[in-house]
Design a protein around this motif. Structure first.
Motif, PDB file in Angstrom:
ATOM      1  N   CYS A  16      39.671-104.717  48.503  1.00  0.00           N
ATOM      2  CA  CYS A  16      40.390-104.011  47.431  1.00  0.00           C
ATOM      3  C   CYS A  16      41.236-104.988  46.627  1.00  0.00           C
ATOM      4  CB  CYS A  16      41.272-102.913  48.019  1.00  0.00           C
ATOM      5  SG  CYS A  16      40.376-101.492  48.663  1.00  0.00           S
ATOM      6  N   ALA A  17      41.930-105.874  47.311  1.00  0.00           N
ATOM      7  CA  ALA A  17      42.774-106.856  46.623  1.00  0.00           C
ATOM      8  C   ALA A  17      41.946-107.707  45.677  1.00  0.00           C
ATOM      9  CB  ALA A  17      43.498-107.729  47.647  1.00  0.00           C
ATOM     10  N   ASN A  18      40.794-108.165  46.127  1.00  0.00           N
ATOM     11  CA  ASN A  18      39.925-108.979  45.266  1.00  0.00           C
ATOM     12  C   ASN A  18      39.414-108.174  44.085  1.00  0.00           C
ATOM     13  OD1 ASN A  18      40.154-111.281  46.828  1.00  0.00           O
ATOM     14  ND2 ASN A  18      38.375-110.783  48.079  1.00  0.00           N
ATOM     15  N   ASP A  19      38.984-106.955  44.328  1.00  0.00           N
ATOM     16  CA  ASP A  19      38.423-106.114  43.261  1.00  0.00           C
ATOM     17  C   ASP A  19      39.483-105.737  42.232  1.00  0.00           C
ATOM     18  OD1 ASP A  19      35.876-104.596  42.513  1.00  0.00           O
ATOM     19  OD2 ASP A  19      37.384-102.994  42.463  1.00  0.00           O
ATOM     20  N   VAL A  27      48.315-104.348  48.338  1.00  0.00           N
ATOM     21  CA  VAL A  27      47.347-103.313  48.728  1.00  0.00           C
ATOM     22  C   VAL A  27      47.768-102.697  50.061  1.00  0.00           C
ATOM     23  CG1 VAL A  27      44.951-102.854  49.365  1.00  0.00           C
ATOM     24  CG2 VAL A  27      45.457-104.373  47.444  1.00  0.00           C
ATOM     25  N   TYR A  28      48.155-103.546  51.015  1.00  0.00           N
ATOM     26  CA  TYR A  28      48.599-103.044  52.313  1.00  0.00           C
ATOM     27  C   TYR A  28      49.801-102.117  52.170  1.00  0.00           C
ATOM     28  CZ  TYR A  28      50.761-102.802  56.871  1.00  0.00           C
ATOM     29  OH  TYR A  28      51.347-102.334  58.012  1.00  0.00           O
ATOM     30  N   ILE A  47      31.982 -93.380  59.864  1.00  0.00           N
ATOM     31  CA  ILE A  47      31.190 -93.035  58.680  1.00  0.00           C
ATOM     32  C   ILE A  47      31.317 -94.124  57.622  1.00  0.00           C
ATOM     33  CG2 ILE A  47      30.972 -91.401  56.762  1.00  0.00           C
ATOM     34  CD1 ILE A  47      32.034 -89.257  58.760  1.00  0.00           C
ATOM     35  N   LEU A  48      32.555 -94.531  57.342  1.00  0.00           N
ATOM     36  CA  LEU A  48      32.801 -95.465  56.244  1.00  0.00           C
ATOM     37  C   LEU A  48      32.153 -96.831  56.446  1.00  0.00           C
ATOM     38  CD1 LEU A  48      36.531 -94.693  55.411  1.00  0.00           C
ATOM     39  CD2 LEU A  48      34.519 -94.113  54.048  1.00  0.00           C
ATOM     40  N   HIS A  49      32.152 -97.345  57.666  1.00  0.00           N
ATOM     41  CA  HIS A  49      31.646 -98.700  57.857  1.00  0.00           C
ATOM     42  C   HIS A  49      30.146 -98.820  57.603  1.00  0.00           C
ATOM     43  CE1 HIS A  49      30.100 -97.748  61.879  1.00  0.00           C
ATOM     44  NE2 HIS A  49      29.505 -98.925  61.854  1.00  0.00           N
ATOM     45  N   THR A  50      29.477 -97.690  57.448  1.00  0.00           N
ATOM     46  CA  THR A  50      28.042 -97.717  57.132  1.00  0.00           C
ATOM     47  C   THR A  50      27.788 -97.699  55.625  1.00  0.00           C
ATOM     48  OG1 THR A  50      27.781 -95.301  57.183  1.00  0.00           O
ATOM     49  CG2 THR A  50      27.532 -96.480  59.273  1.00  0.00           C
ATOM     50  N   GLN A  51      28.852 -97.558  54.831  1.00  0.00           N
ATOM     51  CA  GLN A  51      28.727 -97.469  53.384  1.00  0.00           C
ATOM     52  C   GLN A  51      28.944 -98.844  52.741  1.00  0.00           C
ATOM     53  OE1 GLN A  51      27.791 -94.436  52.159  1.00  0.00           O
ATOM     54  NE2 GLN A  51      27.797 -93.858  54.316  1.00  0.00           N
ATOM     55  N   SER A  52      28.609 -98.954  51.474  1.00  0.00           N
ATOM     56  CA  SER A  52      28.810-100.220  50.763  1.00  0.00           C
ATOM     57  C   SER A  52      30.298-100.447  50.512  1.00  0.00           C
ATOM     58  CB  SER A  52      28.059-100.215  49.431  1.00  0.00           C
ATOM     59  OG  SER A  52      28.709 -99.377  48.496  1.00  0.00           O
ATOM     60  N   THR A  53      30.653-101.703  50.371  1.00  0.00           N
ATOM     61  CA  THR A  53      32.045-102.060  50.095  1.00  0.00           C
ATOM     62  C   THR A  53      32.519-101.409  48.809  1.00  0.00           C
ATOM     63  OG1 THR A  53      31.801-104.158  51.273  1.00  0.00           O
ATOM     64  CG2 THR A  53      33.622-104.001  49.708  1.00  0.00           C
ATOM     65  N   GLU A  54      31.686-101.430  47.770  1.00  0.00           N
ATOM     66  CA  GLU A  54      32.079-100.833  46.487  1.00  0.00           C
ATOM     67  C   GLU A  54      32.338 -99.341  46.620  1.00  0.00           C
ATOM     68  OE1 GLU A  54      28.806-102.693  45.576  1.00  0.00           O
ATOM     69  OE2 GLU A  54      29.993-104.504  45.396  1.00  0.00           O
ATOM     70  N   ASN A  59      36.406 -95.018  46.920  1.00  0.00           N
ATOM     71  CA  ASN A  59      37.033 -93.930  47.674  1.00  0.00           C
ATOM     72  C   ASN A  59      38.522 -94.181  47.883  1.00  0.00           C
ATOM     73  OD1 ASN A  59      35.245 -91.667  49.231  1.00  0.00           O
ATOM     74  ND2 ASN A  59      34.017 -93.392  48.549  1.00  0.00           N
ATOM     75  N   ILE A  60      38.877 -95.411  48.171  1.00  0.00           N
ATOM     76  CA  ILE A  60      40.291 -95.746  48.347  1.00  0.00           C
ATOM     77  C   ILE A  60      41.035 -95.590  47.027  1.00  0.00           C
ATOM     78  CG2 ILE A  60      41.917 -97.610  48.898  1.00  0.00           C
ATOM     79  CD1 ILE A  60      39.757 -98.626  50.922  1.00  0.00           C
TER      80      ILE A  60
END
Length: 71
Positions: A16-19, A27-28, A47-54, A59-60
């Motif tokens: 998130c920080a990079n994006d 961010v923390y 569930i989330l760890h199976t999704q793409s980083t983007e 979502n965050i």
């Protein structure tokens, strides 16, 4: 919290920080302020760890938007 969940959360803070061109500590702080870590990321890790980083970053961002935090 187990090691995999903890590693995932650290990874997402930095992603998130990079994006968002922010410092990871900022961010923390926002995640902590909105209960994003223990109220969203940790409980939904399986569930989330199976999704793409983007996808997770989006979502965050939406989680923050609903709580009045802009990125």
């Amino acid at each position: 919290m187990d090691k995999d969940t903890f590693s995932f959360i650290i990874y997402m803070i930095h992603a998130c920080a990079n994006d968002w061109k922010q410092n990871p500590s900022e961010v923390y702080r926002n995640m902590k302020k909105t209960n994003c870590i223990m109220g969203f990321l940790a409980p939904n890790y399986k569930i989330l760890h199976t999704q793409s980083t983007e996808y997770i970053i989006d979502n965050i961002k939406e989680y923050f938007d609903v709580r009045g935090i802009s990125v």
